[in-house]
Write a protein that holds these residues in place. Structure first.
Motif: not given
Ligand code: GLV
Ligand code: MN
Ligand code: MN
Length: 430
Positions: A99-101, A106-108, A367-370, A393-395
């Motif tokens: 995950t992100q910090p 849910f992301d991933g 828009g996000a990378g995967h 997201s990223h939150n």
């Molecule tokens: C992955 O989380 C991205 O940066 O899109």
């Protein structure tokens, strides 16, 4: 490429195979405890002790279902359930557990746990697929600790060199390869040697479109282009109380102006985005004019020409800064990912699976990378998106409902089974 025909209606067998929303939700909530943050999110950076814990959990769950779990030398995990034919590469599904910090639940995680639930549904039903089925947990999708993102799937696809990836350092100087070794997840298989017949990834949309349009499922047709840059601005450390303003070479002032340029360059296009999300100031004292700043730029757009334009605007602004403020600006592109289209047969399998399950859909570009974007270079791939609340997201507040997660898992299962049947037809089996 496989010929693909959409089934007008589901077969009786497919109708009976329904994932269990409760089991999936329980897995999401249980794994969310590993690295849980006070605000309800997860901080589980790649290749940390917490990552090891969630990997152990995942391995145990897969083995309890009779799967064989293998790990490659980038730490990516593959849990295989045998099919009729051991000689055919598996149809794979999955995502990432890092995950992100300040990541959400849910992301991933949804992509890995929905795949686990799909596999468990097959197991409970005693359903024998034609090809083996695999659940994949890709290492370091986020890129939050080791840049760039998607290192492991990038090596898997032959985009990054294995040794280069192993040498990547986090901000404390620890190397990817050493961190992987430390948590005991450097596997014996050479990354990239693991062939796949196809790859499907479920993910939350991470943006607002599905929710805004009231659609259940996003049929993802591709991923936009992205680039990352490392920027180091060098000026001069000097005393904040005694150095007159005209005599300063303030690296942070230069950085502030470049951050503004990134934002302005992105805003010139309706589709581009530009972000500075990491910035370090040295020496980092209130009474020292900063002599050095390091930061990273993330830029994305469906059309890479927009990124070329932004790149040249940023380079021009950097030149201006050097002259005006007496600074040195070094900009290094560390990651360029072109736009990636997904495989038409896999996209059609996702669309048909959503329709068969009675869900409303819309096609969309991510828009996000995967990881699926890199895997698509070496195996037919596609993605399934589900809505997330307010597009956040990223939150830590990231949220998709139990029903939304279940819809994604159900579509994933149907798409994988559909693709498996196509493979059986291709190989002339019933
Ligand atoms: C992955 O989380 C991205 O940066 O899109
Ligand atoms: Mn993700
Ligand atoms: Mn992410």
């Amino acid at each position: 490429m496989l010929a693909y025909f959409v089934h007008p209606r589901p077969s009786p067998i497919m109708k009976n195979l329904t994932i269990d929303p409760e089991r999936l939700w329980d897995d999401l909530m249980e794994t969310a405890k590993i690295g849980a943050t006070p605000k309800g999110g997860i901080c589980r950076l790649t290749l940390t002790e917490l990552d090891r814990q969630v990997r152990d959990w995942f391995k145990a769950r897969c083995e309890a279902l009779g799967c064989t779990v293998t790990v490659d030398d980038m730490g990516t995990m593959f849990a295989r359930r045998a099919g009729q034919r051991a000689d055919i590469p598996p149809v794979a599904m999955g995502s990432h557990l890092d995950t992100q910090p300040t990541g959400g639940k849910f992301d991933g995680a949804l992509g890995v746990l929905a795949a686990l639930e799909a596999l468990r549904t097959l197991h409970r039903a005693g359903y024998e697929t034609f090809a083996p089925i695999e659940v994949v947990n890709w290492t370091n999708e986020e890129g939050a600790r080791f840049a760039p993102a998607m290192i492991a799937s990038g090596v898997f696809a032959g985009v990054f060199a294995r040794d280069w990836a192993a040498q990547r350092q986090d901000r404390s100087g620890e190397k990817f390869g050493d961190a992987l070794e430390k948590i005991g997840y450097r596997g014996p298989q050479r990354c990239g040697d693991h062939k796949l017949s196809a790859f499907f990834e479920v993910h939350i949309e991470q943006g607002p479109n599905l929710e805004a349009e009231g659609k259940d499922i996003g049929v993802v047709t591709g991923v936009q282009a992205m680039r990352w840059y490392e920027v180091t601005i060098t000026g001069q450390d000097t005393h904040a109380g005694t150095t007159p303003m005209p005599r300063r070479h303030d690296a942070l002032l230069g950085a502030a102006r470049l951050v503004e340029t990134v934002n302005a360059a992105a805003r010139k296009s309706a589709t581009a985005v530009g972000t500075v999300g990491l910035l370090e100031v040295k020496p980092g004292a209130p009474n020292v004019v900063p002599g050095e700043v390091f930061f990273m730029i993330d830029m994305r757009a469906p059309d890479p020409k927009e990124l070329d334009r932004m790149e040249s605007e940023i380079a021009q602004a950097a030149k201006k800064l050097e002259a005006e403020l007496g600074l040195t600006v070094a900009i290094k592109n560390i990651w360029t990912q072109p736009p990636q289209a997904f495989d038409p047969a896999c996209i059609a399998a996702v669309r048909a699976a959503a329709q068969v399950s009675g869900f409303t859909t819309r096609d969309m570009i991510s828009g996000a990378g995967h990881d699926a974007a890199y895997v698509a270079r070496v195996a037919p791939s596609a993605m399934v998106f589900v809505p997330c609340k307010d597009g956040i997201s990223h939150n830590e507040a990231e949220y998709s409902s139990k029903e939304q997660c279940a819809a994604g898992a159900q579509v994933l299962l149907q798409a994988v089974l559909d693709y498996d049947r196509r493979l059986a037809e291709q190989y002339g089996e019933k």
